[in-house]
Motif scaffolding. Structure first.
Motif, PDB file in Angstrom:
ATOM      1  N   UNK A  27      54.901  14.910   5.074  1.00 18.23           N
ATOM      2  CA  UNK A  27      53.730  14.511   4.172  1.00 18.23           C
ATOM      3  C   UNK A  27      52.620  13.757   5.079  1.00 18.23           C
ATOM      4  N   UNK A  28      53.119  13.133   5.994  1.00 17.89           N
ATOM      5  CA  UNK A  28      52.046  12.527   7.028  1.00 17.89           C
ATOM      6  C   UNK A  28      51.510  13.499   7.850  1.00 17.89           C
ATOM      7  N   UNK A  29      52.066  14.545   8.206  1.00 17.12           N
ATOM      8  CA  UNK A  29      51.371  15.421   9.020  1.00 17.12           C
ATOM      9  C   UNK A  29      50.331  16.296   8.246  1.00 17.12           C
ATOM     10  N   UNK A  30      50.437  16.115   6.747  1.00 17.80           N
ATOM     11  CA  UNK A  30      49.493  16.970   6.080  1.00 17.80           C
ATOM     12  C   UNK A  30      48.004  16.541   6.386  1.00 17.80           C
ATOM     13  N   UNK A  31      47.082  17.428   6.236  1.00 19.17           N
ATOM     14  CA  UNK A  31      45.612  16.700   6.122  1.00 19.17           C
ATOM     15  C   UNK A  31      45.240  15.873   5.299  1.00 19.17           C
ATOM     16  N   UNK A  32      45.479  16.634   3.927  1.00 17.30           N
ATOM     17  CA  UNK A  32      44.836  15.923   2.712  1.00 17.30           C
ATOM     18  C   UNK A  32      46.007  15.138   2.101  1.00 17.30           C
ATOM     19  N   UNK A  33      45.923  13.753   1.794  1.00 16.41           N
ATOM     20  CA  UNK A  33      46.882  12.993   1.406  1.00 16.41           C
ATOM     21  C   UNK A  33      46.292  11.644   0.414  1.00 16.41           C
ATOM     22  N   UNK A  56      63.286  -2.977 -25.922  1.00 19.76           N
ATOM     23  CA  UNK A  56      63.031  -3.130 -24.470  1.00 19.76           C
ATOM     24  C   UNK A  56      61.555  -3.082 -24.007  1.00 19.76           C
ATOM     25  N   UNK A  57      61.185  -4.130 -23.166  1.00 19.54           N
ATOM     26  CA  UNK A  57      59.944  -3.990 -22.377  1.00 19.54           C
ATOM     27  C   UNK A  57      60.202  -3.512 -21.006  1.00 19.54           C
ATOM     28  N   UNK A  58      59.186  -2.773 -20.589  1.00 17.12           N
ATOM     29  CA  UNK A  58      59.384  -2.049 -18.884  1.00 17.12           C
ATOM     30  C   UNK A  58      58.245  -2.283 -18.341  1.00 17.12           C
ATOM     31  N   UNK A  59      58.108  -2.950 -17.233  1.00 16.88           N
ATOM     32  CA  UNK A  59      57.048  -3.229 -16.460  1.00 16.88           C
ATOM     33  C   UNK A  59      57.386  -2.546 -15.018  1.00 16.88           C
ATOM     34  N   UNK A  60      56.660  -1.346 -14.824  1.00 16.07           N
ATOM     35  CA  UNK A  60      57.315  -0.493 -13.274  1.00 16.07           C
ATOM     36  C   UNK A  60      55.961  -0.923 -12.493  1.00 16.07           C
ATOM     37  N   UNK A  61      56.209  -1.024 -11.094  1.00 13.53           N
ATOM     38  CA  UNK A  61      55.360  -0.838 -10.059  1.00 13.53           C
ATOM     39  C   UNK A  61      55.576   0.346  -9.055  1.00 13.53           C
ATOM     40  N   UNK A  62      54.726   1.155  -9.141  1.00 13.23           N
ATOM     41  CA  UNK A  62      55.178   2.465  -8.441  1.00 13.23           C
ATOM     42  C   UNK A  62      54.292   2.760  -7.401  1.00 13.23           C
ATOM     43  N   UNK A  63      54.850   2.756  -6.111  1.00 17.39           N
ATOM     44  CA  UNK A  63      54.180   3.199  -4.879  1.00 17.39           C
ATOM     45  C   UNK A  63      54.347   4.752  -4.643  1.00 17.39           C
ATOM     46  N   UNK A  64      53.158   5.457  -4.291  1.00 14.37           N
ATOM     47  CA  UNK A  64      53.362   6.875  -4.382  1.00 14.37           C
ATOM     48  C   UNK A  64      52.474   7.475  -3.454  1.00 14.37           C
ATOM     49  N   UNK A  65      53.037   8.557  -2.610  1.00 18.43           N
ATOM     50  CA  UNK A  65      52.365   9.082  -1.475  1.00 18.43           C
ATOM     51  C   UNK A  65      52.425  10.563  -1.780  1.00 18.43           C
ATOM     52  N   UNK A  66      51.349  11.233  -1.770  1.00 19.31           N
ATOM     53  CA  UNK A  66      51.118  12.714  -2.133  1.00 19.31           C
ATOM     54  C   UNK A  66      50.244  13.412  -1.039  1.00 19.31           C
ATOM     55  N   UNK A  67      50.694  14.650  -0.811  1.00 17.51           N
ATOM     56  CA  UNK A  67      50.150  15.578   0.267  1.00 17.51           C
ATOM     57  C   UNK A  67      49.760  16.712  -0.500  1.00 17.51           C
ATOM     58  N   UNK A  68      49.341  17.690   0.336  1.00 14.50           N
ATOM     59  CA  UNK A  68      49.091  19.144  -0.279  1.00 14.50           C
ATOM     60  C   UNK A  68      50.350  19.496  -1.075  1.00 14.50           C
ATOM     61  N   UNK A  69      51.547  19.712  -0.380  1.00 13.78           N
ATOM     62  CA  UNK A  69      52.797  20.081  -1.058  1.00 13.78           C
ATOM     63  C   UNK A  69      53.807  19.137  -1.216  1.00 13.78           C
ATOM     64  N   UNK A  70      53.584  17.819  -0.915  1.00 12.93           N
ATOM     65  CA  UNK A  70      54.939  16.871  -1.044  1.00 12.93           C
ATOM     66  C   UNK A  70      54.449  15.630  -1.646  1.00 12.93           C
ATOM     67  N   UNK A  71      55.233  14.986  -2.407  1.00 12.49           N
ATOM     68  CA  UNK A  71      55.277  13.741  -3.083  1.00 12.49           C
ATOM     69  C   UNK A  71      56.470  12.963  -2.754  1.00 12.49           C
ATOM     70  N   UNK A  72      56.267  11.711  -2.628  1.00 14.75           N
ATOM     71  CA  UNK A  72      57.237  10.654  -2.424  1.00 14.75           C
ATOM     72  C   UNK A  72      56.879   9.485  -3.267  1.00 14.75           C
ATOM     73  N   UNK A  73      57.805   8.955  -4.240  1.00 11.86           N
ATOM     74  CA  UNK A  73      57.386   7.649  -5.062  1.00 11.86           C
ATOM     75  C   UNK A  73      58.540   6.765  -4.993  1.00 11.86           C
ATOM     76  N   UNK A  74      58.205   5.400  -4.987  1.00 15.98           N
ATOM     77  CA  UNK A  74      59.094   4.413  -5.163  1.00 15.98           C
ATOM     78  C   UNK A  74      58.658   3.321  -6.245  1.00 15.98           C
ATOM     79  N   UNK A  75      59.690   3.131  -7.270  1.00 17.82           N
ATOM     80  CA  UNK A  75      59.269   2.694  -8.675  1.00 17.82           C
ATOM     81  C   UNK A  75      60.454   1.302  -8.704  1.00 17.82           C
ATOM     82  N   UNK A  76      59.603   0.221  -8.747  1.00 11.74           N
ATOM     83  CA  UNK A  76      60.691  -1.196  -8.814  1.00 11.74           C
ATOM     84  C   UNK A  76      60.172  -1.706 -10.396  1.00 11.74           C
TER      85      UNK A  76
END
Length: 265
Positions: A27-33, A56-76
């Motif tokens: 994904x890092x190699x992609x041009x649009x991110x 239930x109460x749910x308070x998420x923080x999500x870091x997301x990296x998106x490129x042209x054809x790829x996505x990676x996300x981490x949620x705490x």
């Protein structure tokens, strides 16, 4: 110290983690991110087929990296659970039944289960996309405080989207391997969703999504719930989304409400 990978799933988790790292490098190699952080707040309530309600109460923080054809996300997430303990948070605000003899309601809170997700577009053409995604839910929350099953879950899914002028159709079909806490043997489950969204104008859209999942235990209901959402962009790189949840089966909460704020750069 709680083990980070449950024994039953670690042979599956390890290669998936390696694949997710490879996705990030490509994904890092992609041009649009786009890199973004999302903040959320959600409240759900239901009896899940038991004699008392679990809130239930749910308070998420999500870091997301998106490129042209790829996505990676981490949620705490930070989670608050109010109930007798016969229902625990199962990740992504999914309640999970478990056996308990406690009759007094109590409120517990703390770090929820951390989730790592990735997807890759395997085919696309004008107006449609088909992707392959994976998710690992790590059992990082405290199972003694009703915040988790305490075990790792692994899921893989197909993702599809079709755009028609101002409308979009989307859906998923997946399979989830559930970790087994002591004394409980959860079945692995199939799940799926289908949804539609409509663009109201250049910055706002409205939509609905129906989600269903098999029951993880014999003799109980699976999940069946409808989410209605309204999303808008008050700023070019800011998206605010509000949503309502209605459950139609004992495996789902009776109702819920939530909001997310996505900040991109």
């Amino acid at each position: 110290m709680k083990k980070f990978f449950c024994y039953r799933n670690h042979l599956v988790c390890a290669p998936i983690l390696a694949a997710l790292c490879g996705v990030l490098l490509m994904a890092r190699a992609a041009t649009a991110a786009e890199t973004s952080v999302s903040l959320g707040a959600e409240y759900t309530s239901g009896d899940y087929g038991t004699s008392s309600d679990t809130n239930m109460w749910y308070f998420p923080v999500t870091l997301r990296y998106e490129a042209d054809r790829y996505m990676l996300a981490l949620t705490a997430p930070y989670v608050v659970v109010e109930g007798t303990g016969n229902v625990v948070a199962g990740g992504g605000m999914g309640g999970m039944l478990r056996t308990t003899t406690i009759q007094t309601s109590r409120t517990e809170s703390g770090l929820g289960d951390i989730e790592l997700a990735a997807s890759h577009v395997i085919a696309q053409d004008a107006g449609w996309r088909l992707g392959l995604g994976g998710l690992i839910k790590f059992g990082t929350a405290d199972e003694q405080d009703n915040l988790s099953t305490g075990e790792d879950d692994v899921a893989v899914q197909l993702e599809a989207e079709k755009t028609l002028v101002d409308n979009a159709l989307f859906g998923t079909a997946g399979y989830k391997i559930l970790g087994d806490p002591p004394g409980i043997d959860y079945d692995n489950v199939f799940y799926g969703s289908v949804g539609v969204s409509h663009r109201l104008d250049a910055t706002r859209s409205v939509g609905a999504e129906l989600y269903a999942q098999e029951a993880p235990l014999p003799g109980v209901d699976g999940k069946s719930e409808l989410t209605l959402f309204l999303s808008g962009k008050p700023e070019p790189k800011t998206r605010l989304t509000g949503y309502l949840i209605a459950g139609f089966a004992d495996g789902s909460p009776d109702w819920g409400v939530g909001v997310t704020l996505k900040l991109s750069r």
